[in-house]
Structures are given as C-alpha cells and as structure tokens.
Design a protein around this motif. Structure first.
Motif, mmCIF file in Angstrom:
data_model
loop_
_atom_site.group_PDB
_atom_site.id
_atom_site.type_symbol
_atom_site.label_atom_id
_atom_site.label_comp_id
_atom_site.label_asym_id
_atom_site.label_seq_id
_atom_site.Cartn_x
_atom_site.Cartn_y
_atom_site.Cartn_z
ATOM 1 N N UNK A 42 0.835 -1.193 0.000
ATOM 2 C CA UNK A 42 0.000 0.000 0.000
ATOM 3 C C UNK A 42 0.869 1.241 0.000
ATOM 4 N N UNK A 43 0.248 2.396 0.148
ATOM 5 C CA UNK A 43 0.991 3.649 0.198
ATOM 6 C C UNK A 43 1.882 3.671 1.435
ATOM 7 N N UNK A 44 2.729 4.674 1.502
ATOM 8 C CA UNK A 44 3.690 4.775 2.596
ATOM 9 C C UNK A 44 2.994 4.836 3.944
ATOM 10 N N UNK A 45 3.695 4.369 4.960
ATOM 11 C CA UNK A 45 3.182 4.388 6.324
ATOM 12 C C UNK A 45 4.238 4.999 7.236
ATOM 13 N N UNK A 60 3.670 -1.361 8.226
ATOM 14 C CA UNK A 60 4.470 -1.131 9.424
ATOM 15 C C UNK A 60 4.216 0.184 10.122
ATOM 16 N N UNK A 61 2.994 0.707 10.053
ATOM 17 C CA UNK A 61 2.700 1.959 10.752
ATOM 18 C C UNK A 61 1.363 2.536 10.347
ATOM 19 N N UNK A 62 1.116 3.795 10.793
ATOM 20 C CA UNK A 62 -0.103 4.494 10.389
ATOM 21 C C UNK A 62 -0.021 4.804 8.903
ATOM 22 N N UNK A 63 -1.018 4.467 8.120
ATOM 23 C CA UNK A 63 -0.928 4.667 6.668
ATOM 24 C C UNK A 63 -1.144 6.123 6.250
ATOM 25 N N UNK A 64 -0.441 6.512 5.216
ATOM 26 C CA UNK A 64 -0.730 7.766 4.531
ATOM 27 C C UNK A 64 -1.769 7.484 3.450
ATOM 28 N N UNK A 65 -2.345 8.554 2.893
ATOM 29 C CA UNK A 65 -3.351 8.435 1.839
ATOM 30 C C UNK A 65 -4.499 7.523 2.274
ATOM 31 N N UNK A 66 -4.882 7.658 3.521
ATOM 32 C CA UNK A 66 -5.946 6.821 4.063
ATOM 33 C C UNK A 66 -6.422 7.422 5.379
ATOM 34 N N UNK A 67 -7.658 7.140 5.748
ATOM 35 C CA UNK A 67 -8.150 7.536 7.064
ATOM 36 C C UNK A 67 -8.008 6.363 8.021
ATOM 37 N N UNK A 68 -7.783 6.681 9.274
ATOM 38 C CA UNK A 68 -7.684 5.683 10.335
ATOM 39 C C UNK A 68 -8.755 6.002 11.370
ATOM 40 N N UNK A 69 -9.575 5.034 11.686
ATOM 41 C CA UNK A 69 -10.585 5.225 12.719
ATOM 42 C C UNK A 69 -10.033 4.760 14.064
ATOM 43 N N UNK A 70 -10.142 5.632 15.067
ATOM 44 C CA UNK A 70 -9.723 5.305 16.427
ATOM 45 C C UNK A 70 -10.965 5.333 17.308
ATOM 46 N N UNK A 147 -0.790 16.317 10.193
ATOM 47 C CA UNK A 147 -1.708 15.336 10.778
ATOM 48 C C UNK A 147 -3.018 16.020 11.099
ATOM 49 N N UNK A 148 -4.113 15.340 10.830
ATOM 50 C CA UNK A 148 -5.453 15.827 11.135
ATOM 51 C C UNK A 148 -6.106 14.823 12.076
ATOM 52 N N UNK A 149 -6.585 15.322 13.218
ATOM 53 C CA UNK A 149 -7.282 14.470 14.180
ATOM 54 C C UNK A 149 -8.662 15.075 14.391
ATOM 55 N N UNK A 150 -9.702 14.356 13.971
ATOM 56 C CA UNK A 150 -11.065 14.891 14.024
ATOM 57 C C UNK A 150 -11.970 13.964 14.814
ATOM 58 N N UNK A 151 -12.805 14.570 15.672
ATOM 59 C CA UNK A 151 -13.786 13.812 16.437
ATOM 60 C C UNK A 151 -15.126 13.876 15.704
ATOM 61 N N UNK A 152 -15.551 12.735 15.171
ATOM 62 C CA UNK A 152 -16.768 12.666 14.358
ATOM 63 C C UNK A 152 -17.679 11.570 14.911
ATOM 64 N N UNK A 153 -18.280 11.790 16.070
ATOM 65 C CA UNK A 153 -19.077 10.732 16.692
ATOM 66 C C UNK A 153 -20.340 10.362 15.915
ATOM 67 N N UNK A 172 -0.894 13.319 4.352
ATOM 68 C CA UNK A 172 -0.949 13.577 5.786
ATOM 69 C C UNK A 172 -1.551 12.378 6.518
ATOM 70 N N UNK A 173 -1.308 12.316 7.813
ATOM 71 C CA UNK A 173 -1.986 11.339 8.649
ATOM 72 C C UNK A 173 -3.374 11.879 8.975
ATOM 73 N N UNK A 174 -4.391 11.046 8.837
ATOM 74 C CA UNK A 174 -5.768 11.456 9.095
ATOM 75 C C UNK A 174 -6.397 10.456 10.059
ATOM 76 N N UNK A 175 -6.769 10.941 11.245
ATOM 77 C CA UNK A 175 -7.373 10.092 12.262
ATOM 78 C C UNK A 175 -8.796 10.579 12.533
#
Length: 263
Positions: A42-45, A60-70, A147-153, A172-175
């Motif tokens: 996949x894309x860089x991480x 091997x890490x948080x992916x770029x070019x993708x959103x991560x749900x926490x 990095x973008x960290x957004x709370x979207x309940x 960018x990292x997008x969480x």
C-alpha cells in the motif's frame, strides 16, 4: 504440435499446496496480495511509536493516503496516549497538527510534554456535526497539515467513505476519533483500532479492521500518562484493576463558549 497452456489447469491453480509463484509466475505473484497476509504494497506508512503495533499494521505503521478510525469508550482521552508518538514525529519534521472538534479542551502543558509545540498545534472548535465534517474534508483536501485528528461521533457510513476518497490524494496522517459503539457499524476506513485501558497502566489496542488477516487478541502497550511515570511508586505502577482513562493532554470538557485561542 499442441500448444502448451500458459497457466496450469484450474484444479492445480486452486490447490492451496501449490506455491503462488508456480501458479501465476514470478512477476505476477509479486503484485498479488493474499487476504491471509498483511498488505505491505500500500501507500507509505509512518511508525506509530509502538513497535508491537507497527508489527501488526500493513506497511508497518499508520498509513498515509488513508483515514484511520480510532474508537474509544471515553472521547478525547486515550486517543492522545495512542497517537502522541506519531504526532510528535510530525512536529519534529516541521508539520502542523490540526485537531477538529475535540470534546475536551486540549491541555497545553500536556501537549508540550508529549512533544507538540503550541506553534505547530491548531485547534478548530467546531460544535455541529456538519461543521466538523466540512472542516475535516477541507483540511484533507488542502494538504496543509502534517496530521489531522477529528472527532466525528455522528459520522455516517457514506460520509466516512467520502473522507476516505479525499484522503487517497493526501500524504498527511488522518485520524477519525469515534465512540466505541461505532465498532458495530460498517466503515470505509481501511484501518480501524479500538483503544481501552488495561492493568498496570497499559493501553490495550484491538485492531478491528486491517488489510490482512483478522487480529484476534488486543495488543498490550505499556503507557503511563504524561509525567506520572516520574512520580508513581513501584507499587502504584502495579494495579489489580484497569486504571481510569487518564490523559495528560486534555483539560476540562469544552464549554459552549469558545475559548479565545480556539480557531
């Protein structure tokens, strides 16, 4: 003279004992991903800061070019403990960390302790779900933040899918931080993790979704919040029950009145 087929008969191709390289050829096998294996093409991480977690994530890490749900039980607490090593790296590389709609007021001394300078930290206080969603999408499209960290309940499935499409063109990292109940909802996010507290101040991380095999058992990551590590006695470090969800990077819950330093 009869022609020799380029591929083996279907029976041989479906035989699990036949190596993939023999079925498809070396060049084709290099670009084929099996769902039973972690996807590393996949894309860089970027490293998460947790070696145990990196070993279980595609790339091997948080992916770029993708959103991560926490996902977490108590919003805006464990997310900081989990993401702080990666956010620190973003700041060290000269990038900005932008947070959208955190339900708890970011605590400046705690952010500085985890390596995030106030000069590279932007807090966007968006109260309405539509405001949070629009702001997050614009930040992703602008590619202006490290990095973008957004709370979207309250984000819906189609809205997360739209953000994922936008993120595919962003390095960018997008969480996306969401409540624990969202684990039962479908999501277009390629990576979903759930964070909870464990014994001895540990951070238990369960990978709910990844490009690869199912992750069965949660990872147990040693994580004492902020400056507590320097003041806790050896006895206090050992707990018989999970510690309260504590983070050094948050203050009181956000009021309806906008603070002066909010964007």
């Amino acid at each position: 003279m009869s022609a020799v087929p380029a591929f083996p008969p279907p029976a041989a191709a479906n035989d699990a004992c036949v190596p993939l390289v023999h079925v498809l050829g070396a060049r084709v096998a290099e670009v084929v991903w099996r769902g039973t294996e972690l996807e590393h093409r996949t894309a860089a991480a970027r490293p998460t800061g947790w070696a145990e977690l990196d070993a279980e994530l595609p790339g091997g890490g948080w992916p770029e070019q993708s959103v991560v749900e926490v996902l977490a039980t108590q919003p805006a607490v464990l997310e900081w403990r989990l993401l702080s090593p990666a956010l620190k790296t973003v700041v060290q590389n000269g990038g900005q960390v932008v947070v959208v709609g955190p339900p708890r007021q970011p605590h400046l001394p705690g952010l500085q302790y985890m390596g995030v300078s106030e000069r590279q930290f932007v807090w966007v206080q968006a109260d309405q779900p539509a405001e949070r969603l629009w702001t997050t999408e614009q930040l992703i499209k602008s590619k202006a933040a490290g990095a973008v960290v957004a709370w979207l309940p309250k984000a819906r499935t189609e809205q997360i899918r739209r953000l994922q499409v936008c993120a595919q063109g962003c390095e960018s990292l997008v969480f996306l931080c969401r409540p624990e109940a969202a684990r039962h909802e479908s999501s277009a996010a390629p990576l979903r993790v759930h964070a909870s507290v464990g014994l001895d101040w540990t951070l238990d991380v369960h990978i709910l979704k990844r490009r690869g095999p199912t992750h069965e058992r949660p990872l147990v990551l040693p994580s004492i919040p902020g400056g507590l590590a320097s003041v806790l006695t050896p006895r206090a470090r050992r707990l018989n029950r999970p510690a309260a969800e504590v983070s050094h990077a948050v203050g009181r819950p956000v009021d309806t009145v906008r603070p002066q330093h909010a964007v």
